[in-house]
Motif scaffolding. Structure first.
Motif: not given
Length: 361
Positions: A297-310
């Motif tokens: 489960x999960x999406x690459x969109x979420x991973x991208x937002x996670x990168x921006x957030x960190x």
């Protein structure tokens, strides 16, 4: 008739919309399904946290966002991590992990410099192609060992992390690639912008859109999720698990190769220590972005937002006067919170599915 009028609990009360989604998703209109999905998505929550951090930092210091450097840094700084997180997310979705991406990035970054030095007439496009291919081949090694020898990916990629890093150290030694060794047209990629958006960010977003679209629409993309959800069931169903796992690692390696080239264009200098520790940041971005560490489960969109957030948190906290220790602690809390939330949501979903089955029997 209401969309869920035919579904009732044993006591005669009408089922909720969430329960209808488990039993009869087709009874809801496409617009309502999309709205419900967006409002309940993890990605929206992460995005709102990103917005909140950005707003607070900007209120504290307007130049954080409303300045030429602030605006540019907001977009360009997360771009490299975003690309690594996209490849890492696909690997994690298959219930694996790739810890070698930082070393692959370092190797291809140094390879980029050597190509320009040793082959001065080589076109920039050719350098991109060679380094992406080199990264894909290194990812292929990881995938072959994981898929065909049934060795846990954590062990394999931890080993190749040191092997690939050792190759860089042996090859580069104390040598350093400097901006003067690189073509001006290539270095311009690291500073150029289109409509105030850096070219590096545009490249990262294009890759994100392509991978995200494939995972969401293509049968092969959905198979990655099926494999991560239950590898044994995927084998029984007839899916080519080995080929998909191999493809995930090749993609991760290829994107790490691309990041190596873009890193060289962005900073203009390359040493053997490039990318050290960035693999953990990529995993953190994926986890914070809502991709289940246990796969499926999960999406690459979420991973991208996670990168921006960190990256945004690392920029924002110093401007708020927060010490380095607490900066790291905040990231750690985000990771732990994401994992705990993932398990809570998974258990809640499992209970709802069990209740839905009981209602239909």
């Amino acid at each position: 008739m209401t969309p869920h009028a035919e579904i009732r609990h044993p006591d005669g009360t009408e089922a909720s919309t969430s329960e209808v989604l488990l039993v009869e998703p087709s009874t809801l209109s496409p617009a309502r399904r999309m709205a419900t999905t967006v409002l309940r998505s993890r990605e929206l929550s992460i995005f709102l946290v990103l917005v909140a951090v950005t707003v607070v930092a900007t209120l504290k210091n307007e130049s954080f966002l409303f300045s030429a450097d602030g605006w540019r840094n907001f977009w360009v700084n997360p771009s490299l991590l975003l690309l690594l997180a996209v490849g890492q997310a696909v690997v994690v979705i298959t219930r694996n992990v790739d810890l070698s991406v930082g070393s692959v990035m370092a190797l291809t970054a140094y390879l980029t410099g050597r190509l320009f030095i040793d082959q001065p007439g080589l076109p920039i496009v050719a350098v991109f192609a060679i380094c992406i291919l080199a990264g894909a081949l290194l990812g292929l090694v990881n995938g072959m060992l994981v898929a065909y020898f049934n060795v846990p990916s954590l062990v394999i990629t931890l080993g190749t992390l040191y092997i690939y890093r050792g190759i860089v150290l042996s090859w580069a030694g104390s040598d350093r690639i400097n901006a003067g060794d690189l073509p001006s047209g290539f270095l311009a990629l690291g500073n150029k912008a289109i409509l105030t958006i850096p070219v590096l960010t545009i490249i990262a977003m294009a890759v994100l859109a392509a991978v995200g679209y494939y995972l969401y629409t293509a049968r092969g993309g959905r198979e990655f999720y099926a494999i991560g959800s239950d590898p044994d069931a995927a084998v029984l169903y007839g899916l080519d698990v080995r080929r998909r796992v191999l493809a995930a690692f090749v993609l991760s390696g290829a994107l790490a190769g691309l990041v190596g080239v873009l890193y060289t264009a962005r900073y203009g200098t390359v040493s053997s220590g490039v990318g050290s520790g960035i693999e953990l940041q990529a995993v953190a971005a994926v986890v914070v972005g809502g991709v289940a560490i246990f796969g499926g489960s999960g999406t690459v969109w979420g991973a991208a937002i996670g990168a921006f957030l960190l990256v945004t948190i690392n920029r924002a906290l110093p401007s708020l006067g927060i010490e380095d220790f607490w900066q790291r602690a905040v990231v750690g809390v985000l990771i732990l919170g994401a994992i705990v939330l993932d398990r809570l949501l998974a258990n809640r979903q499992a209970r709802k599915l069990a209740e839905a089955r009981e209602m239909t029997t």
